[in-house]
Write a protein that holds these residues in place. Sequence first.
Motif, PDB file in Angstrom:
ATOM      1  N   PHE A  16     -11.622  33.609  -3.726  1.00 42.75           N
ATOM      2  CA  PHE A  16     -11.423  32.383  -4.486  1.00 42.75           C
ATOM      3  C   PHE A  16     -12.696  31.566  -4.606  1.00 42.75           C
ATOM      4  N   VAL A  17     -13.595  31.648  -3.619  1.00 45.17           N
ATOM      5  CA  VAL A  17     -14.873  30.947  -3.709  1.00 45.17           C
ATOM      6  C   VAL A  17     -15.621  31.430  -4.937  1.00 45.17           C
ATOM      7  N   GLY A  18     -15.720  32.751  -5.097  1.00 47.45           N
ATOM      8  CA  GLY A  18     -16.425  33.297  -6.248  1.00 47.45           C
ATOM      9  C   GLY A  18     -15.742  32.946  -7.547  1.00 47.45           C
ATOM     10  N   ALA A  19     -14.419  33.037  -7.575  1.00 46.70           N
ATOM     11  CA  ALA A  19     -13.688  32.733  -8.798  1.00 46.70           C
ATOM     12  C   ALA A  19     -13.801  31.255  -9.158  1.00 46.70           C
ATOM     13  N   ALA A  20     -13.751  30.394  -8.161  1.00 45.55           N
ATOM     14  CA  ALA A  20     -13.767  28.956  -8.433  1.00 45.55           C
ATOM     15  C   ALA A  20     -15.149  28.449  -8.799  1.00 45.55           C
ATOM     16  N   SER A  21     -16.197  29.110  -8.313  1.00 43.05           N
ATOM     17  CA  SER A  21     -17.524  28.545  -8.508  1.00 43.05           C
ATOM     18  C   SER A  21     -18.383  29.301  -9.509  1.00 43.05           C
ATOM     19  N   GLU A  28     -18.517  24.242  -1.607  1.00 44.27           N
ATOM     20  CA  GLU A  28     -17.740  24.867  -0.563  1.00 44.27           C
ATOM     21  C   GLU A  28     -16.268  24.780  -0.894  1.00 44.27           C
ATOM     22  N   VAL A  29     -15.642  25.917  -1.018  1.00 42.97           N
ATOM     23  CA  VAL A  29     -14.215  26.033  -1.253  1.00 42.97           C
ATOM     24  C   VAL A  29     -13.706  26.946  -0.158  1.00 42.97           C
ATOM     25  N   GLY A  30     -12.799  26.468   0.677  1.00 43.43           N
ATOM     26  CA  GLY A  30     -12.354  27.289   1.785  1.00 43.43           C
ATOM     27  C   GLY A  30     -13.381  27.267   2.898  1.00 43.43           C
ATOM     28  N   ARG A  31     -13.690  28.430   3.433  1.00 42.64           N
ATOM     29  CA  ARG A  31     -14.508  28.500   4.630  1.00 42.64           C
ATOM     30  C   ARG A  31     -15.941  28.979   4.403  1.00 42.64           C
ATOM     31  N   VAL A  32     -16.229  29.646   3.304  1.00 44.47           N
ATOM     32  CA  VAL A  32     -17.551  30.235   3.139  1.00 44.47           C
ATOM     33  C   VAL A  32     -17.963  30.250   1.668  1.00 44.47           C
ATOM     34  N   VAL A  33     -19.245  30.052   1.439  1.00 37.58           N
ATOM     35  CA  VAL A  33     -19.834  30.150   0.104  1.00 37.58           C
ATOM     36  C   VAL A  33     -20.991  31.125   0.203  1.00 37.58           C
ATOM     37  N   SER A  34     -21.113  31.995  -0.776  1.00 42.37           N
ATOM     38  CA  SER A  34     -22.218  32.954  -0.773  1.00 42.37           C
ATOM     39  C   SER A  34     -23.130  32.683  -1.955  1.00 42.37           C
ATOM     40  N   ILE A  35     -24.388  33.030  -1.771  1.00 47.66           N
ATOM     41  CA  ILE A  35     -25.374  32.998  -2.854  1.00 47.66           C
ATOM     42  C   ILE A  35     -26.098  34.342  -2.818  1.00 47.66           C
ATOM     43  N   PRO A  36     -25.943  35.206  -3.824  1.00 47.75           N
ATOM     44  CA  PRO A  36     -25.220  34.989  -5.059  1.00 47.75           C
ATOM     45  C   PRO A  36     -23.705  34.858  -4.801  1.00 47.75           C
ATOM     46  N   ARG A  37     -23.029  34.216  -5.752  1.00 50.39           N
ATOM     47  CA  ARG A  37     -21.586  34.014  -5.646  1.00 50.39           C
ATOM     48  C   ARG A  37     -20.831  35.304  -5.974  1.00 50.39           C
ATOM     49  N   ASN A  38     -19.600  35.368  -5.523  1.00 50.83           N
ATOM     50  CA  ASN A  38     -18.754  36.525  -5.789  1.00 50.83           C
ATOM     51  C   ASN A  38     -18.609  36.711  -7.299  1.00 50.83           C
ATOM     52  N   GLY A  39     -18.927  37.918  -7.767  1.00 50.88           N
ATOM     53  CA  GLY A  39     -18.806  38.244  -9.174  1.00 50.88           C
ATOM     54  C   GLY A  39     -19.946  37.767 -10.051  1.00 50.88           C
ATOM     55  N   GLU A  40     -20.939  37.098  -9.480  1.00 54.35           N
ATOM     56  CA  GLU A  40     -22.041  36.553 -10.272  1.00 54.35           C
ATOM     57  C   GLU A  40     -22.908  37.670 -10.846  1.00 54.35           C
ATOM     58  N   VAL A  41     -23.371  37.458 -12.071  1.00 52.78           N
ATOM     59  CA  VAL A  41     -24.348  38.344 -12.699  1.00 52.78           C
ATOM     60  C   VAL A  41     -25.689  37.631 -12.594  1.00 52.78           C
ATOM     61  N   ILE A  49     -29.922  36.931   0.741  1.00 55.20           N
ATOM     62  CA  ILE A  49     -28.500  36.612   0.705  1.00 55.20           C
ATOM     63  C   ILE A  49     -28.321  35.378   1.582  1.00 55.20           C
ATOM     64  N   GLU A  50     -27.619  34.387   1.075  1.00 53.32           N
ATOM     65  CA  GLU A  50     -27.332  33.184   1.858  1.00 53.32           C
ATOM     66  C   GLU A  50     -25.830  33.016   1.955  1.00 53.32           C
ATOM     67  N   MET A  51     -25.375  32.650   3.135  1.00 47.80           N
ATOM     68  CA  MET A  51     -23.960  32.385   3.351  1.00 47.80           C
ATOM     69  C   MET A  51     -23.841  31.029   4.025  1.00 47.80           C
ATOM     70  N   ARG A  52     -22.947  30.192   3.493  1.00 48.23           N
ATOM     71  CA  ARG A  52     -22.712  28.852   4.045  1.00 48.23           C
ATOM     72  C   ARG A  52     -21.282  28.794   4.568  1.00 48.23           C
ATOM     73  N   PHE A  53     -21.136  28.365   5.801  1.00 47.13           N
ATOM     74  CA  PHE A  53     -19.832  28.320   6.459  1.00 47.13           C
ATOM     75  C   PHE A  53     -19.416  26.876   6.732  1.00 47.13           C
ATOM     76  N   SER A  54     -18.113  26.646   6.756  1.00 44.41           N
ATOM     77  CA  SER A  54     -17.604  25.316   7.063  1.00 44.41           C
ATOM     78  C   SER A  54     -17.388  25.133   8.563  1.00 44.41           C
ATOM     79  N   THR A  55     -17.702  26.147   9.339  1.00 40.26           N
ATOM     80  CA  THR A  55     -17.579  26.074  10.787  1.00 40.26           C
ATOM     81  C   THR A  55     -18.908  26.469  11.426  1.00 40.26           C
ATOM     82  N   ARG A  56     -19.160  26.000  12.632  1.00 35.95           N
ATOM     83  CA  ARG A  56     -20.410  26.334  13.326  1.00 35.95           C
ATOM     84  C   ARG A  56     -20.386  27.786  13.787  1.00 35.95           C
TER      85      ARG A  56
END
Length: 129
Positions: A16-21, A28-41, A49-56
């Motif tokens: 859903f993170v990839g679909a929403a963004s 940040e949607v949910g618990r994790v965001v990736s760069i590149p985003r899911n499904g991104e061209v 690769i960068e990953m951002r988490f909502s938890t430590r």
Amino acid sequence: MSTLIRMTTLAAAVFFVGAASAGSPPEEVGRVVSIPRNGEVVERAPAEIEMRFSTRLRLRGHLIRIFDADRRVRASGQPVATKEFTRLHMPVFGYLQQGRYTVEWSAATAGGEALAGSFTFVVRTTAGR
């Protein structure tokens, strides 16, 4: 909550993170965001690769692997959490040609919870990396 349920919930959040963004700045949607985003061209292969988490996260104990469409590992590494312990960065050493890639990752939270998931991205061209 069992680990399987947490992993399934996280995998859905990654989807859903990839679909929403898609097409918008990372949020940040949910618990994790990736760069590149899911499904991104992306126009060219990412340098990291960068990953951002909502938890430590723990300082170590994480894994990121990039697979090509034939399931060959094209990049792999054990990223270390940044100083705020909510981001992982992994440089992409190697040559990613045009095509679809799947990133599989696992991470450990500061509380000892195991997280895992995957996302895909597409490299449009190999020029200019």
